[in-house]
Write a protein that holds these residues in place. Sequence first.
Motif, PDB file in Angstrom:
ATOM      1  N   SER A  55      18.387  -8.120  22.749  1.00 52.45           N
ATOM      2  CA  SER A  55      17.315  -8.585  23.626  1.00 52.45           C
ATOM      3  C   SER A  55      17.923  -9.176  24.889  1.00 52.45           C
ATOM      4  N   TYR A  56      17.104  -9.228  25.930  1.00 53.32           N
ATOM      5  CA  TYR A  56      17.575  -9.723  27.228  1.00 53.32           C
ATOM      6  C   TYR A  56      17.179 -11.179  27.404  1.00 53.32           C
ATOM      7  N   ASN A  57      18.135 -12.001  27.834  1.00 55.39           N
ATOM      8  CA  ASN A  57      17.915 -13.428  28.078  1.00 55.39           C
ATOM      9  C   ASN A  57      17.793 -13.647  29.577  1.00 55.39           C
ATOM     10  N   ILE A  58      16.582 -13.979  30.041  1.00 54.88           N
ATOM     11  CA  ILE A  58      16.390 -14.146  31.478  1.00 54.88           C
ATOM     12  C   ILE A  58      17.104 -15.376  32.024  1.00 54.88           C
ATOM     13  N   TYR A  59      17.514 -16.284  31.110  1.00 57.16           N
ATOM     14  CA  TYR A  59      18.208 -17.493  31.557  1.00 57.16           C
ATOM     15  C   TYR A  59      19.678 -17.196  31.852  1.00 57.16           C
ATOM     16  N   THR A  60      20.332 -16.463  30.936  1.00 61.69           N
ATOM     17  CA  THR A  60      21.741 -16.126  31.152  1.00 61.69           C
ATOM     18  C   THR A  60      21.901 -14.804  31.905  1.00 61.69           C
ATOM     19  N   LYS A  61      20.786 -14.068  32.101  1.00 60.47           N
ATOM     20  CA  LYS A  61      20.781 -12.808  32.830  1.00 60.47           C
ATOM     21  C   LYS A  61      21.660 -11.750  32.161  1.00 60.47           C
ATOM     22  N   GLU A  62      21.637 -11.709  30.833  1.00 61.42           N
ATOM     23  CA  GLU A  62      22.414 -10.696  30.125  1.00 61.42           C
ATOM     24  C   GLU A  62      21.794 -10.443  28.757  1.00 61.42           C
ATOM     25  N   ASN A  63      22.247  -9.382  28.100  1.00 63.04           N
ATOM     26  CA  ASN A  63      21.791  -9.074  26.757  1.00 63.04           C
ATOM     27  C   ASN A  63      22.422 -10.002  25.736  1.00 63.04           C
ATOM     28  N   ASN A  64      21.673 -10.302  24.684  1.00 62.86           N
ATOM     29  CA  ASN A  64      22.196 -10.981  23.499  1.00 62.86           C
ATOM     30  C   ASN A  64      22.190  -9.994  22.335  1.00 62.86           C
ATOM     31  N   TYR A  65      23.245 -10.056  21.486  1.00 62.07           N
ATOM     32  CA  TYR A  65      23.450  -9.042  20.460  1.00 62.07           C
ATOM     33  C   TYR A  65      23.494  -9.664  19.068  1.00 62.07           C
TER      34      TYR A  65
ATOM     35  N   LYS B  88      31.168  -7.106  23.348  1.00 60.61           N
ATOM     36  CA  LYS B  88      31.988  -5.981  23.777  1.00 60.61           C
ATOM     37  C   LYS B  88      33.476  -6.273  23.668  1.00 60.61           C
ATOM     38  N   GLY B  89      33.831  -7.553  23.715  1.00 62.17           N
ATOM     39  CA  GLY B  89      35.239  -7.922  23.633  1.00 62.17           C
ATOM     40  C   GLY B  89      35.739  -8.146  22.220  1.00 62.17           C
ATOM     41  N   GLY B  90      34.847  -8.016  21.226  1.00 61.06           N
ATOM     42  CA  GLY B  90      35.260  -8.197  19.839  1.00 61.06           C
ATOM     43  C   GLY B  90      35.526  -9.646  19.466  1.00 61.06           C
ATOM     44  N   ASN B  91      34.953 -10.592  20.233  1.00 63.00           N
ATOM     45  CA  ASN B  91      35.118 -12.014  19.937  1.00 63.00           C
ATOM     46  C   ASN B  91      33.910 -12.476  19.129  1.00 63.00           C
ATOM     47  N   TYR B  92      34.100 -12.613  17.824  1.00 63.40           N
ATOM     48  CA  TYR B  92      32.983 -12.932  16.944  1.00 63.40           C
ATOM     49  C   TYR B  92      32.963 -14.404  16.558  1.00 63.40           C
ATOM     50  N   GLU B  93      33.473 -15.242  17.437  1.00 61.25           N
ATOM     51  CA  GLU B  93      33.388 -16.683  17.227  1.00 61.25           C
ATOM     52  C   GLU B  93      31.995 -17.147  17.630  1.00 61.25           C
ATOM     53  N   SER B  94      31.273 -17.709  16.686  1.00 65.58           N
ATOM     54  CA  SER B  94      29.919 -18.160  16.964  1.00 65.58           C
ATOM     55  C   SER B  94      29.942 -19.401  17.837  1.00 65.58           C
ATOM     56  N   ASP B  95      28.933 -19.510  18.710  1.00 65.83           N
ATOM     57  CA  ASP B  95      28.776 -20.736  19.501  1.00 65.83           C
ATOM     58  C   ASP B  95      28.184 -21.862  18.668  1.00 65.83           C
ATOM     59  N   GLN B  96      27.708 -21.532  17.447  1.00 68.57           N
ATOM     60  CA  GLN B  96      27.048 -22.535  16.617  1.00 68.57           C
ATOM     61  C   GLN B  96      28.006 -23.059  15.540  1.00 68.57           C
ATOM     62  N   THR B  97      27.829 -24.320  15.198  1.00 67.68           N
ATOM     63  CA  THR B  97      28.628 -24.913  14.108  1.00 67.68           C
ATOM     64  C   THR B  97      27.773 -25.711  13.137  1.00 67.68           C
ATOM     65  N   PHE B  98      26.498 -25.946  13.467  1.00 72.13           N
ATOM     66  CA  PHE B  98      25.675 -26.815  12.617  1.00 72.13           C
ATOM     67  C   PHE B  98      24.256 -26.283  12.394  1.00 72.13           C
ATOM     68  N   THR B  99      23.853 -25.259  13.090  1.00 73.06           N
ATOM     69  CA  THR B  99      22.505 -24.734  12.890  1.00 73.06           C
ATOM     70  C   THR B  99      22.392 -24.120  11.493  1.00 73.06           C
ATOM     71  N   GLU B 100      21.256 -24.333  10.843  1.00 74.16           N
ATOM     72  CA  GLU B 100      21.095 -23.856   9.472  1.00 74.16           C
ATOM     73  C   GLU B 100      19.618 -23.744   9.115  1.00 74.16           C
TER      74      GLU B 100
ATOM     75  N   PHE C 271      33.059   4.880  10.169  1.00 73.60           N
ATOM     76  CA  PHE C 271      33.771   5.159  11.415  1.00 73.60           C
ATOM     77  C   PHE C 271      33.961   3.903  12.256  1.00 73.60           C
ATOM     78  N   ASP C 272      33.643   2.735  11.670  1.00 73.61           N
ATOM     79  CA  ASP C 272      33.847   1.439  12.327  1.00 73.61           C
ATOM     80  C   ASP C 272      33.203   1.393  13.721  1.00 73.61           C
ATOM     81  N   THR C 273      31.962   1.847  13.787  1.00 78.36           N
ATOM     82  CA  THR C 273      31.214   1.881  15.042  1.00 78.36           C
ATOM     83  C   THR C 273      30.791   0.478  15.454  1.00 78.36           C
ATOM     84  N   LEU C 274      30.972   0.139  16.724  1.00 81.62           N
ATOM     85  CA  LEU C 274      30.450  -1.125  17.248  1.00 81.62           C
ATOM     86  C   LEU C 274      28.962  -0.936  17.538  1.00 81.62           C
TER      87      LEU C 274
END
Length: 778
Positions: A752-762, A324-336, A743-746
Amino acid sequence: MKHIIITAFLFWAGYSLNAQTEYKGQVTDSQQNPLVGVTILSATNASKGVSTDASGNFSISLQNPEVILRYIGFIEKKIRLEPRFNVLTLDENTENLSEIIISASREEQKRSEVPGAISVISAKNIEQIKPFGIEQLVNQAPGVYMSTSKASSNEQHMMAVRSPISTKSLFLYLEDGLPIRPTAVFNHNALLEMNDVTFGRVEVLKGPASSIYGSEAIGGSFNFITKNPTQELHGSLGFQANDLGLTKYDFEASDYTNNKFGFYLGSQYVQRNNGPIQHSDYEKFAVTFKTVYHVNPSITWTQVFDMIDYRSDMTGALSEEDYKGGNYESDQTFTERVAKAFRYRTTVDKIWNPNNKTSFNFVFRNNEMDQIPSYRIRQFRENGQLTGYGSGESNTNKFNSFVGLLQHKTSFNFLNSSLIAGASVDFSPQTYNAKTIDVYVDPRTGINTGYRLNNGDYILNYDADILNTAGYLQYEITPFENFKITAALRYDHFEYHYNNLLDGKAGPKDSNNQYENWAPKIGFNYNLSNRSGLYVNYSNGFTPPETSTLYRNSYVGINGDVFNLKPSDYNNYEAGGYFVSEKWKLDAALYILDGKNTLVTLRNDTDEYYNANAGKTRSYGIEYGVTFKPIPELSIAYNGSYAKHRYVTFYEGGIDYSGTDQDVAPNLLGNAQVNYHPTFIDNFNFGVEYEMVGKYNTSFEGQIDNGDGTFSTATYGGHNVFNLRASYRLRQFEVWVQALNIFDTLYATRVSYNIYTKENNYSIGNPRAFHAGIRFNF
């Protein structure tokens, strides 16, 4: 003398009147592919006619050179033959129900003879759309949603057809009617191992097709039919690019070097660098080589070689805050993910006589996939705060396959009936190992900055020999005009021979697991006219547990018994209809799909995945497609579906979710297209596309504890996206451009919902972007 002259004159005149000329030629479709079995009839003598051979060639002796060409699925044509070699072209008939379908039985049939919901993306559609992703093709079919992000997915995807959006083995992916991957080895990755340059047409058969294809053909079967050689040398060289960091090069060439031997070569190299989402680069090289050899008029030998070399970053999903904040920095750097696939198919088709045909197929597959999957990364926390450490895994999956399939079709004079009988054997030895890795996390940013492989610390290390043997029958009969009955039955037997290479150290103990299934089908077609018809059917589908699911289930302790996951079984009840006219094309299907022992993937409180059977499920809804051509230059189409996906009986964590909606299962799916070919600009096409996904739950109903004695459900509001495209052809050059998400829609392709972090993942969709291509045809 006078009588002699008169007699001679009359003899000459009679000879001239009866003299015949031999005419030769070939009949092809609009793509210069030879058409076999085209009927060529004298326009003045209906009893005088021939059929084209396996190369599309014919020879006919006639007094009058006017002939009529007839072929199922093509527009009838009347022409005048010339004394020279005639090259004749027939156009596909889209104005009636004679369109040819092969996916329902591995044999050519009219659409009006198939008692099921089937959609065809023709060569003309593919050329018009000019897709740079498979989803741009298959999402045209009513009720199909291939969920993939052009911004970050690297061709990785999820699928929904009469089901929630998932990677479950509910969909079968075929090349020329044969599965890309063997049963039980995560067939969802098959689409990564496809060469979309080679697609001549795509057929999507919705609902269970296990009576012909066996397991995993539940929600839908996707048959990607490769291009055939062209009669003369044809080819192309293309380049595409967009501002999502993607570039693509492709090359094609095909020809018949003589009357018997033809070849097709298609290749592509695609890469993405520095896309809008960090850590989303990928590269793919694919090449397909196909040969067709007409040994004689009754025997055709086809060979197809596929090689795929694929490497991709695995971005992972975005958190709710980043999305929602438009921060598209991935938490991953080595997964492949790295995949290398080779497939070889050889097919011999033998026509014994007009009523008997046999097809023998042999397939060899060699596949290796290495990955550090983003979905296995866990970040450790204490009191809700990141510790700077985490865990994950590195795994390798290899298999070879040896497949034999024999099918014979016999047609009978009795009530226009026919019988198809087939048998198949698929032996696929597999090896799999997974090792743990230690993950280093930046506690300030939450980014996984590096990892260390723990050699010798195995999660699993095993061999598994997978053997699938099957036999099937399909009988079709027309007891009276315009009414057809289709009945089919298939038996499948599976054996998994699992050998744990780490006895007592990791994984369950050795085991032999066996599954079997009988898959019946019965359907009825009634054609009201040559432009409209109705059908009903019942079909069964099933899928046994995949080996990775079976042998790494977290319920199983070291050296424990393999957890008894059950095969998933589905019963489909369906009714539909179709209508075509000069301006309209309509089709619709109502269905109920009842599932038993449906497999679901869950996450526990320590953020680990595990698998369980979900008791009973039910999906039901309507799929519909409408095409309107008010004028020949304009086409307006809308394909969509409305469905409900419910847990009938399902308990999880001591909670009863029976009678609730399944998660990640949109009710509404839609795709609309407007295409315009103006007559005042030759070879120009303009199109508008609309994509719609409705609102859906991302968690189980009432799964979220609000802490005040109430419970709620996480949701995603759905999205609406518009795209534009235009193309123009000038002599041998084609250029095209696509404007994506204008229209540059977000939006997200899956949430899906992550029960560990208690929030949606997109999984984020692409922002506004522009894609362009150019092609030189020769």
